[in-house]
Design a protein around this motif. Structure first.
Motif, mmCIF file in Angstrom:
data_model
loop_
_atom_site.group_PDB
_atom_site.id
_atom_site.type_symbol
_atom_site.label_atom_id
_atom_site.label_comp_id
_atom_site.label_asym_id
_atom_site.label_seq_id
_atom_site.Cartn_x
_atom_site.Cartn_y
_atom_site.Cartn_z
ATOM 1 N N GLN A 148 27.442 43.288 34.753
ATOM 2 C CA GLN A 148 28.708 42.855 33.857
ATOM 3 C C GLN A 148 29.510 43.954 33.618
ATOM 4 O O GLN A 148 30.490 44.108 33.732
ATOM 5 N N LYS A 149 28.848 45.562 33.305
ATOM 6 C CA LYS A 149 29.536 46.281 32.799
ATOM 7 C C LYS A 149 30.426 46.796 34.138
ATOM 8 O O LYS A 149 31.375 47.225 34.186
ATOM 9 N N ILE A 150 29.529 46.779 35.205
ATOM 10 C CA ILE A 150 30.126 47.352 36.597
ATOM 11 C C ILE A 150 31.302 46.343 36.943
ATOM 12 O O ILE A 150 32.590 46.747 37.457
ATOM 13 N N THR A 151 31.186 45.115 36.961
ATOM 14 C CA THR A 151 32.113 44.043 37.214
ATOM 15 C C THR A 151 33.391 44.168 36.357
ATOM 16 O O THR A 151 34.450 44.077 36.845
ATOM 17 N N ASP A 152 33.282 44.586 35.016
ATOM 18 C CA ASP A 152 34.099 44.846 34.105
ATOM 19 C C ASP A 152 35.090 45.966 34.780
ATOM 20 O O ASP A 152 36.306 46.126 34.521
ATOM 21 N N GLN A 153 34.389 47.055 34.890
ATOM 22 C CA GLN A 153 35.107 48.101 35.303
ATOM 23 C C GLN A 153 36.146 48.156 36.590
ATOM 24 O O GLN A 153 37.123 48.593 36.679
ATOM 25 N N ILE A 154 35.028 47.249 37.732
ATOM 26 C CA ILE A 154 36.099 47.126 38.816
ATOM 27 C C ILE A 154 37.375 46.429 38.446
ATOM 28 O O ILE A 154 38.349 46.798 38.840
ATOM 29 N N ALA A 155 37.223 45.235 37.693
ATOM 30 C CA ALA A 155 38.474 44.505 37.373
ATOM 31 C C ALA A 155 39.589 45.333 36.591
ATOM 32 O O ALA A 155 40.698 45.203 36.773
ATOM 33 N N GLN A 156 39.195 46.269 35.679
ATOM 34 C CA GLN A 156 40.042 47.013 35.122
ATOM 35 C C GLN A 156 40.611 48.016 35.825
ATOM 36 O O GLN A 156 41.815 48.360 35.936
ATOM 37 N N LEU A 157 39.988 48.653 36.993
ATOM 38 C CA LEU A 157 40.422 49.512 37.651
ATOM 39 C C LEU A 157 41.475 49.000 38.769
ATOM 40 O O LEU A 157 42.570 49.497 38.926
ATOM 41 N N LYS A 158 41.175 47.552 39.267
ATOM 42 C CA LYS A 158 41.947 46.908 40.123
ATOM 43 C C LYS A 158 43.313 46.539 39.454
ATOM 44 O O LYS A 158 44.378 46.424 39.916
ATOM 45 N N TYR A 159 43.247 46.490 38.185
ATOM 46 C CA TYR A 159 44.491 46.139 37.408
ATOM 47 C C TYR A 159 45.340 47.584 37.176
ATOM 48 O O TYR A 159 46.470 47.313 37.104
ATOM 49 N N LYS A 160 44.748 48.272 36.751
ATOM 50 C CA LYS A 160 45.422 49.616 36.272
ATOM 51 C C LYS A 160 45.528 50.640 37.483
ATOM 52 O O LYS A 160 46.789 51.078 37.572
ATOM 53 N N GLU A 161 44.627 50.832 38.474
ATOM 54 C CA GLU A 161 44.938 51.615 39.691
ATOM 55 C C GLU A 161 44.177 50.884 40.898
ATOM 56 O O GLU A 161 43.155 51.273 41.184
ATOM 57 N N PRO A 162 45.072 49.995 41.433
ATOM 58 C CA PRO A 162 44.577 49.454 42.663
ATOM 59 C C PRO A 162 44.143 50.108 43.849
ATOM 60 O O PRO A 162 43.349 49.757 44.498
ATOM 61 N N ASN A 163 44.679 51.331 43.859
ATOM 62 C CA ASN A 163 44.064 52.220 44.947
ATOM 63 C C ASN A 163 43.296 53.299 44.336
ATOM 64 O O ASN A 163 43.023 54.173 45.299
ATOM 65 N N SER A 164 42.620 53.010 43.498
ATOM 66 C CA SER A 164 41.553 54.233 43.143
ATOM 67 C C SER A 164 40.570 54.275 44.138
ATOM 68 O O SER A 164 39.910 53.289 44.154
ATOM 69 N N PRO A 165 40.072 55.657 44.327
ATOM 70 C CA PRO A 165 38.881 55.597 45.249
ATOM 71 C C PRO A 165 37.446 55.159 44.628
ATOM 72 O O PRO A 165 36.539 54.747 45.177
ATOM 73 N N LYS A 166 37.672 55.291 43.209
ATOM 74 C CA LYS A 166 36.282 54.705 42.399
ATOM 75 C C LYS A 166 36.051 53.457 42.625
ATOM 76 O O LYS A 166 34.891 52.815 42.374
ATOM 77 N N ILE A 167 37.048 52.406 43.129
ATOM 78 C CA ILE A 167 36.576 50.890 43.210
ATOM 79 C C ILE A 167 35.731 50.986 44.208
ATOM 80 O O ILE A 167 34.634 50.188 44.217
ATOM 81 N N VAL A 168 35.583 51.470 45.443
ATOM 82 C CA VAL A 168 34.745 51.222 46.615
ATOM 83 C C VAL A 168 33.396 51.984 46.017
ATOM 84 O O VAL A 168 32.331 51.086 46.333
ATOM 85 N N VAL A 169 33.311 52.871 45.427
ATOM 86 C CA VAL A 169 32.045 53.269 44.748
ATOM 87 C C VAL A 169 31.409 52.394 43.769
ATOM 88 O O VAL A 169 30.266 52.204 43.867
ATOM 89 N N LEU A 170 32.276 51.920 43.010
ATOM 90 C CA LEU A 170 31.890 50.801 42.006
ATOM 91 C C LEU A 170 31.178 49.593 42.561
ATOM 92 O O LEU A 170 30.418 48.903 42.400
ATOM 93 N N GLU A 171 31.958 49.333 43.791
ATOM 94 C CA GLU A 171 31.444 48.078 44.611
ATOM 95 C C GLU A 171 30.183 48.027 45.237
ATOM 96 O O GLU A 171 29.613 47.257 45.142
ATOM 97 N N GLN A 172 29.968 49.480 45.758
ATOM 98 C CA GLN A 172 28.825 49.680 46.384
ATOM 99 C C GLN A 172 27.721 49.458 45.138
ATOM 100 O O GLN A 172 26.593 49.075 45.229
ATOM 101 N N GLU A 173 28.049 50.159 44.013
ATOM 102 C CA GLU A 173 27.144 50.210 42.758
ATOM 103 C C GLU A 173 26.787 48.712 42.421
ATOM 104 O O GLU A 173 25.744 48.281 41.970
#
Length: 358
Positions: A148-173
């Motif tokens: 749930q924590k990772i899911t929330d982090q991805i949603a937050q990044l997609k809202y604030k920084e849609p192009n952030s490279p961390k999104i790919v890393v978090l999705e793998q996680e």
């Protein structure tokens, strides 16, 4: 007259105990922080599950409530023994037949108290098994929280920084967290079913034995009552001398033998299913047998070695992943109180010696 409060001076194992050895003494017989009253009951129930993981709260409350049930049963068993003693004390001053029969009835009632004490130990097997399910539920909570924590982090990044490279890393996680959660959920499902069936098998087996033995005692108690002459007499008329001492002793001995030799296979009461219930149950069992066997998923989806990303955190390191401390055992350090089993089982320690009237 033969005076005693216990059915037998030395307790040899019964046939049922030889077939199914008794469990350790129940943990509820240890001590009391709040005495024998209802304060401890209310406190346990109100605080149950408040400090553990969300997933385990409901079952934690059930475990607490069962502890209250066992405390109550323990109190009932102890007081039943005291009632048996008082009945015999009262009957001692009555006529010979009433005195002898009430003394023997006290023996039977005291035996009921001892059976209740034994029942508590077997009932605790059920409660401890249910606790193991609760502990498994608590261990699964961290994997749910991590996903749930990772899911929330991805949603937050997609809202604030849609192009952030961390999104790919978090999705793998997230993929790995979902795999880890899948394993944990499968194990929880398997263990819950196994332990639930085992727990209530303990309870129903113990309940069946307890009730069958109570029925045996009730039957022999009614035989004892037949020794009392309740024919009305007119003023000044005297009753015939009582000659039932040997008969009452024989009834007590027969009851002891019946209790000692009882085994589940000789149970008098059997639960018979109707044709419809039997057919539906058999259909269900056949469906289970036709299903393929499950697979052990404990070794599946091992975490990938990518800790250099700085985002991978073991489940145990997340908040809530620490070992689930059982707040229910708050009474482990209480002052020990004497248990029912510590009370004497013979006439000497119960207040009177065995005596034989001249």
């Amino acid at each position: 007259m033969h005076r005693t409060y216990s059915m037998r001076q030395s307790r040899a194992p019964t046939a049922s105990q030889l077939q199914n050895p008794p469990p350790p003494s129940s943990s509820t017989k240890s001590g009391r922080l709040f005495g024998k009253g209802g304060i401890g009951h209310a406190l346990r129930r109100q605080t149950a599950g408040q400090f553990g993981p969300d997933l385990a709260k409901k079952l934690s409350q059930l475990v607490k409530m069962e502890k209250n049930v066992m405390r109550s049963m323990e109190l009932v068993g102890r007081e039943r023994m005291e009632v048996a003693q008082q009945l015999s004390i009262w009957g001692e001053a009555c006529d010979d037949d009433v005195s002898d029969v009430t003394d023997k009835l006290g023996v039977l009632i005291y035996e009921i108290g001892e059976l209740e004490d034994q029942y508590i130990d077997r009932y605790d097997q059920y409660r401890v098994t249910i606790k193991s399910i609760r502990n498994i539920e608590a261990s699964v909570q961290p994997s749910r929280d991590r996903k749930q924590k990772i899911t929330d982090q991805i949603a937050q990044l997609k809202y604030k920084e849609p192009n952030s490279p961390k999104i790919v890393v978090l999705e793998q996680e997230l993929v790995r967290a979902e795999a880890e959660s899948l394993v944990a959920e499968a194990q929880l499902s398997n263990i819950t079913r196994e332990k639930l069936k085992a727990a209530y098998t303990y309870q129903f087996d113990a309940l069946r034995e307890h009730c069958e033995k109570l029925a045996i005692i009730a039957g022999y108690g009614k035989h004892l009552l037949e020794l009392i002459d309740d024919t009305p007499v007119t003023p000044g008329e005297t009753r015939a001398a009582y000659d039932g001492y040997e008969a009452s002793k024989a009834i007590i001995q027969d009851c002891e033998d019946a209790l000692t030799n009882w085994v589940t296979a000789n149970a008098a009461v059997s639960s018979k299913l109707s044709t419809r219930a039997r057919t539906l149950s058999q259909r269900r069992r056949n469906n289970i047998q036709r299903n393929p066997e499950g697979h052990d998923l404990t070794g599946q989806d091992a975490p990938m070695n990518d800790r250099e990303s700085g985002l991978w955190v073991p489940a145990s390191a997340h908040k809530g992943g620490e070992d689930y401390e059982d707040e229910e055992e708050e009474e482990e350090e209480e002052v020990a109180a004497p248990s029912i089993q510590d009370s004497a089982l013979n006439g000497e320690a119960r207040g009177r010696q065995e005596t034989v009237a001249a």
